[in-house]
Design an enzyme around this catalytic site. Structure first.
Site, PDB file in Angstrom:
ATOM      1  N   ASP A   1      42.121  30.450  27.543  1.00 11.44           N
ATOM      2  CA  ASP A   1      41.731  30.623  26.143  1.00 11.44           C
ATOM      3  C   ASP A   1      41.051  31.951  25.851  1.00 11.44           C
ATOM      4  O   ASP A   1      40.426  32.118  24.811  1.00 11.44           O
ATOM      5  CB  ASP A   1      40.801  29.477  25.737  1.00 11.44           C
ATOM      6  CG  ASP A   1      39.528  29.440  26.582  1.00 11.44           C
ATOM      7  OD1 ASP A   1      39.421  30.231  27.541  1.00 11.44           O
ATOM      8  OD2 ASP A   1      38.639  28.615  26.283  1.00 11.44           O
TER       9      ASP A   1
ATOM     10  N   CYS B   1      38.788  32.798  30.260  1.00  6.89           N
ATOM     11  CA  CYS B   1      39.125  32.296  31.599  1.00  6.89           C
ATOM     12  C   CYS B   1      38.304  32.954  32.713  1.00  6.89           C
ATOM     13  O   CYS B   1      37.892  32.275  33.661  1.00  6.89           O
ATOM     14  CB  CYS B   1      40.623  32.461  31.871  1.00  6.89           C
ATOM     15  SG  CYS B   1      41.229  34.153  31.768  1.00  6.89           S
TER      16      CYS B   1
ATOM     17  N   HIS C   1      45.485  36.311  33.706  1.00  9.43           N
ATOM     18  CA  HIS C   1      44.712  35.072  33.710  1.00  9.43           C
ATOM     19  C   HIS C   1      43.930  34.970  35.022  1.00  9.43           C
ATOM     20  O   HIS C   1      44.388  35.443  36.066  1.00  9.43           O
ATOM     21  CB  HIS C   1      45.652  33.874  33.573  1.00  9.43           C
ATOM     22  CG  HIS C   1      44.957  32.546  33.577  1.00  9.43           C
ATOM     23  ND1 HIS C   1      44.100  32.153  32.573  1.00  9.43           N
ATOM     24  CD2 HIS C   1      44.978  31.521  34.476  1.00  9.43           C
ATOM     25  CE1 HIS C   1      43.631  30.939  32.842  1.00  9.43           C
ATOM     26  NE2 HIS C   1      44.147  30.553  33.995  1.00  9.43           N
TER      27      HIS C   1
END
Length: 345
Positions: free
Chosen positions: A201, A204, A338
């Site tokens: 989101d 992370c 990510h």
């Protein structure tokens, strides 16, 4: 006892009480009712060629979406599970695609549409238009195509090609992610470590560090991900000279004054502490000093990165119980990089 046939029952029900009526009248009513039933069914089922092509486009789009969802689901689990799932998905998609094409071909043939009497380029053009929802009904050769229709056809073709590119890119992302995950698993398994998924989101990196701190401190992190953001922003402001050169290497525009550069850096710090902007190398550098923790970042796409070696405990080699271990994923999602938390298996 006399057995009545279905036709006899139908005639009686259609006419009602038939006593005193000639046989010819009974047959006439029966035939009329039968014709009405057939007429109603025909009108309900009848579709034009454009209607059928529009429905085919929706069916093809639904199958493509289902294929992407199935491939996403297959990209989870261990290496062996992913391979088995991938093969199963490919076989199932092939079967579904073949059945859909066969069904659609039969429906088009029933309407008198025969692709065999057209050349290959014409078929390809019609396929692109059909997928995009544009009518492919044959027009007389002498009919002049308007400029507006040419523009619509061009837009339709571009949209169909765009959809094909999106599907291909999505497949590439799934494939790249599987390769990246396999390489990362080969690194972590000998160390007795595995990836703990963190919500993608924008927070992370900070959520992953929060998860690691909970492990280090026995179940509860002393800082939330939002507090970690605020700590990083405060540390970067306090040590501007350590971070500004790296920040400017990616954000400097020719002609910027010293004042505007300082303002840009301050605006960036505000974003770090108050928005969901992604964290990266700068923020990791600040975190390792804020927390005085050794941070190890594993990756399946790049060499592993080690930060804050001066904060290692023990003999200073390898990982310690107080080290923060993260994983960096370039291909986890189509939106960008990510971070996940790496925990003992």
């Amino acid at each position: 006892m006399v057995n009545q046939s279905p036709n006899t029952n139908f005639a009686v029900s259609a006419v009602g009480t038939t006593q005193g009526c000639p046989m010819e009248d009974t047959q006439e009513v029966e035939e009329k009712a039968h014709e009405e039933v057939i007429s109603d069914k025909t009108s309900e089922k009848q579709e034009t060629l454009d209607d059928v092509l529009s429905r085919h486009r929706k069916e093809t789009s639904q199958l493509q979406k289902k294929e992407v969802e199935m491939k996403k689901a297959a990209a989870r689990g261990s290496k062996a599970e992913q391979k088995a799932k991938k093969k199963q998905v490919e076989e199932e998609v092939t079967q579904l695609s073949a059945k859909l094409k066969e069904k659609q071909a039969k429906e088009l043939a029933a309407l008198g549409y025969n692709s065999g009497n057209r050349n290959e380029k014409s078929n390809l053009d019609n396929l692109v238009k059909a997928i995009a929802g544009v009518s492919v009904t044959s027009q007389p050769e002498h009919t002049k195509v308007s400029k507006a229709k040419q523009r619509r056809d061009k837009r339709a073709q571009q949209e169909a090609e765009r959809e094909q590119r999106i599907q291909a890119e999505q497949s590439d992302i799934i494939s790249d992610r599987m390769i990246e995950d396999e390489k990362l698993e080969r690194k972590l398994k000998p160390l007795g470590l595995t990836v703990c998924e963190i919500k993608p989101d924008g927070h992370c990196l900070y959520r992953a560090v929060e998860d690691q701190l909970a492990l280090v401190f026995g179940g509860r992190s002393p800082y939330t991900y939002q507090e970690l953001r605020e700590m990083v922003a405060a540390y970067m402001r306090k040590h501007t000279s350590d971070f500004l050169p790296f920040f400017l290497s990616e954000n400097m525009i020719e002609g910027d004054s010293d004042e505007s550069l300082a303002q840009k850096f301050e605006n960036y710090c505000k974003e770090v502490e108050s928005t969901a902007i992604w964290g990266g190398q700068l923020e990791l550098g600040a975190l390792t000093h804020c927390l005085k923790k050794h941070i190890m970042i594993f990756s399946g796409s790049f060499p592993d990165v080690e930060m804050g070696k001066e904060y290692k405990s023990g003999d200073g080699t390898g990982l310690s119980n107080s080290s923060i271990t993260l994983s960096y994923h370039k291909h986890a999602f189509g939106l960008g990089e990510h971070y996940n938390s790496v925990v003992p298996t």
